[in-house]
Scaffold this motif. Structure first.
Motif, short mmCIF file in Angstrom:
data_model
loop_
_atom_site.label_atom_id
_atom_site.label_comp_id
_atom_site.label_asym_id
_atom_site.label_seq_id
_atom_site.Cartn_x
_atom_site.Cartn_y
_atom_site.Cartn_z
N SER A 1 -24.74 -20.15 -50.30
CA SER A 1 -23.61 -21.07 -50.22
C SER A 1 -22.76 -20.99 -51.49
CB SER A 1 -24.09 -22.51 -50.00
OG SER A 1 -24.76 -22.63 -48.77
N CYS A 2 -23.27 -20.30 -52.50
CA CYS A 2 -22.51 -20.09 -53.73
C CYS A 2 -21.66 -18.81 -53.59
CB CYS A 2 -23.45 -19.96 -54.92
SG CYS A 2 -24.36 -21.48 -55.31
N ASP A 3 -20.69 -18.66 -54.46
CA ASP A 3 -19.80 -17.50 -54.39
C ASP A 3 -20.50 -16.22 -54.83
OD1 ASP A 3 -17.41 -18.96 -53.61
OD2 ASP A 3 -17.45 -19.80 -55.63
N PHE A 4 -21.32 -16.31 -55.87
CA PHE A 4 -22.00 -15.14 -56.41
C PHE A 4 -23.46 -15.48 -56.68
CE2 PHE A 4 -17.56 -14.91 -58.09
CZ PHE A 4 -17.13 -13.82 -57.35
N ARG A 5 -24.29 -14.41 -56.70
CA ARG A 5 -25.70 -14.57 -57.02
C ARG A 5 -26.09 -13.51 -58.06
NH1 ARG A 5 -24.10 -16.17 -52.81
NH2 ARG A 5 -23.39 -14.06 -52.31
N VAL A 6 -26.70 -13.96 -59.15
CA VAL A 6 -27.22 -13.07 -60.18
C VAL A 6 -28.74 -13.25 -60.18
CG1 VAL A 6 -27.26 -12.51 -62.62
CG2 VAL A 6 -25.13 -13.28 -61.56
N MET A 7 -29.46 -12.14 -60.04
CA MET A 7 -30.92 -12.21 -59.95
C MET A 7 -31.56 -11.48 -61.12
SD MET A 7 -31.37 -11.50 -55.82
CE MET A 7 -33.12 -11.97 -55.79
N GLY A 8 -32.64 -12.05 -61.61
CA GLY A 8 -33.42 -11.36 -62.62
C GLY A 8 -34.30 -10.30 -61.96
N ALA A 9 -34.57 -9.21 -62.67
CA ALA A 9 -35.46 -8.19 -62.14
C ALA A 9 -36.81 -8.83 -61.81
CB ALA A 9 -35.64 -7.06 -63.17
N GLY A 10 -37.33 -8.51 -60.66
CA GLY A 10 -38.58 -9.12 -60.21
C GLY A 10 -38.38 -10.34 -59.34
N ALA A 11 -37.16 -10.88 -59.29
CA ALA A 11 -36.86 -12.01 -58.41
C ALA A 11 -36.77 -11.52 -56.97
CB ALA A 11 -35.56 -12.68 -58.83
N ALA B 1 -21.79 -11.90 -43.01
CA ALA B 1 -20.62 -11.54 -43.80
C ALA B 1 -21.02 -10.72 -45.03
CB ALA B 1 -19.85 -12.79 -44.22
N LEU B 2 -22.16 -11.05 -45.63
CA LEU B 2 -22.59 -10.36 -46.85
C LEU B 2 -23.22 -9.01 -46.56
CD1 LEU B 2 -24.21 -13.37 -48.75
CD2 LEU B 2 -22.15 -12.14 -49.44
N ALA B 3 -24.08 -8.94 -45.53
CA ALA B 3 -24.91 -7.75 -45.33
C ALA B 3 -24.63 -6.99 -44.05
CB ALA B 3 -26.39 -8.15 -45.38
N GLY B 4 -23.89 -7.57 -43.11
CA GLY B 4 -23.68 -6.94 -41.82
C GLY B 4 -24.74 -7.37 -40.82
N PRO B 5 -24.49 -7.15 -39.52
CA PRO B 5 -25.39 -7.66 -38.48
C PRO B 5 -26.82 -7.12 -38.54
CG PRO B 5 -23.28 -7.00 -37.54
CD PRO B 5 -23.28 -6.53 -38.95
N SER B 6 -26.98 -5.81 -38.69
CA SER B 6 -28.32 -5.22 -38.64
C SER B 6 -29.20 -5.71 -39.78
CB SER B 6 -28.24 -3.69 -38.67
OG SER B 6 -29.52 -3.12 -38.65
N ASP C 1 -36.47 -7.92 -52.55
CA ASP C 1 -36.45 -8.00 -54.00
C ASP C 1 -35.02 -7.86 -54.52
OD1 ASP C 1 -35.80 -5.26 -53.99
OD2 ASP C 1 -37.84 -4.62 -54.39
N ALA C 2 -34.87 -8.04 -55.82
CA ALA C 2 -33.54 -8.09 -56.40
C ALA C 2 -32.75 -6.82 -56.13
CB ALA C 2 -33.65 -8.34 -57.91
N GLU C 3 -33.40 -5.67 -56.22
CA GLU C 3 -32.68 -4.41 -55.99
C GLU C 3 -32.22 -4.29 -54.55
OE1 GLU C 3 -31.60 -2.36 -58.13
OE2 GLU C 3 -32.61 -3.17 -59.89
N ARG C 4 -33.06 -4.71 -53.60
CA ARG C 4 -32.63 -4.68 -52.20
C ARG C 4 -31.51 -5.68 -51.96
NH1 ARG C 4 -36.56 -4.59 -47.01
NH2 ARG C 4 -36.64 -2.41 -47.69
N CYS C 5 -31.63 -6.85 -52.56
CA CYS C 5 -30.56 -7.84 -52.41
C CYS C 5 -29.24 -7.30 -52.94
CB CYS C 5 -30.93 -9.13 -53.14
SG CYS C 5 -32.19 -10.12 -52.29
N LEU C 6 -29.29 -6.58 -54.05
CA LEU C 6 -28.08 -5.97 -54.60
C LEU C 6 -27.53 -4.91 -53.64
CD1 LEU C 6 -26.18 -5.78 -57.09
CD2 LEU C 6 -27.70 -3.98 -57.97
#
Length: 269
Positions: free
Chosen positions: A127-137, A160-165, A178-183
């Protein structure tokens, strides 16, 4: 007295410096699990922030070790057991109302995530505009494997962020991203070294504060309107779907399997 900054909050900590406000979840005895009281304070804080012109950026964060364990299942089950269906339908609006309040803050909002961010906490973060994650999150939505639908106004944002699939994968399987996949998938905007998500979010806030505030707010409003143009058509049944799902035997089995640390045996009823 400033209602936002001078109030003695119980479950959150609100601080500010110049044009940046920081809101930290502060219910460590329950790993920041989102019970009614915490959600009420988060909703109130967002509503107080909504139209403030002296706040240009807002950082939402947890602790150095975790963001939040998600919705407090024990509290929600106890509340539902004591309520009529009509009362239960009203009570389950707490999460969607909280997410809506954060979505409507006019200032730029940045979630700083360390450790785990689970279930309703992930709904709050997106619900926030941006997300910053620490490595390991990591972020995870366990609702479907527990026998529930994913609600809280979240599905349109995930699509909207990732697409339907990818949204389907993330929601259906309930697996940690994990953080890298989220990125990679678009759920995160930066991965900082472990323990430095808040510092990175503060750098994002500083970039926002340095910009002319009026076009920034106009841009946020326009982009949100475009990305959520059809959202209401998909979320208006969220709570009724939850009420239906939470009265099935599969829901009871999903919760029992989770607590007993075993695979669930689902029957579709």
């Amino acid at each position: 007295m400033d209602e936002l900054f001078d109030k003695a909050w119980t479950h959150i900590a609100v601080t500010h410096r110049e044009a940046v406000c920081e809101v930290a979840l502060a219910r460590p005895e329950a790993r920041n699990a989102l019970n009614g009281a915490l959600m009420e304070e988060l909703t109130e804080a967002a509503r107080l922030l909504r139209l403030r012109t002296d706040v240009l950026a807002v950082i939402l964060t947890g602790t150095d070790s975790y963001f939040s364990a998600g919705a407090d299942l024990g509290a929600s089950q106890a509340r539902a057991a004591q309520a009529t269906l009509l009362e239960a339908r009203r009570s389950v609006m707490a999460g969607p109302d909280m997410c809506k309040a954060w979505d409507e803050v006019e200032a730029v909002t940045i979630a700083a995530i360390e450790g785990y961010c689970i279930g309703g906490a992930s709904a709050l973060a997106v619900s926030c505009d941006f997300r910053v994650m620490g490595a390991g999150a990591y972020m995870r939505l366990p609702e479907v494997p527990l026998g529930m639908n994913m609600s809280w106004r979240t599905l349109p944002k995930l699509v909207a962020l990732a697409g339907p699939s990818r949204a389907k994968q993330y929601v259906m399987f309930g697996e940690a991203a994990d953080a890298e996949r989220c990125l990679d998938w678009g759920f995160a905007d930066e991965v900082a070294p472990a323990g430095e998500a808040l510092a990175a979010a503060r750098r994002w806030a500083a970039k926002v504060v340095a910009l002319p505030p009026l076009p920034v707010r106009m841009t946020k409003e326009a982009v949100n309107a475009i990305s959520a143009a059809t959202a209401q058509a998909s979320i208006y049944m969220d709570r009724d779907q939850y009420l239906l799902a939470s009265r099935t035997s599969d829901y009871r089995e999903g919760i029992a399997a989770f607590r007993e640390k075993r695979p669930g045996k689902f029957k579709g009823d």
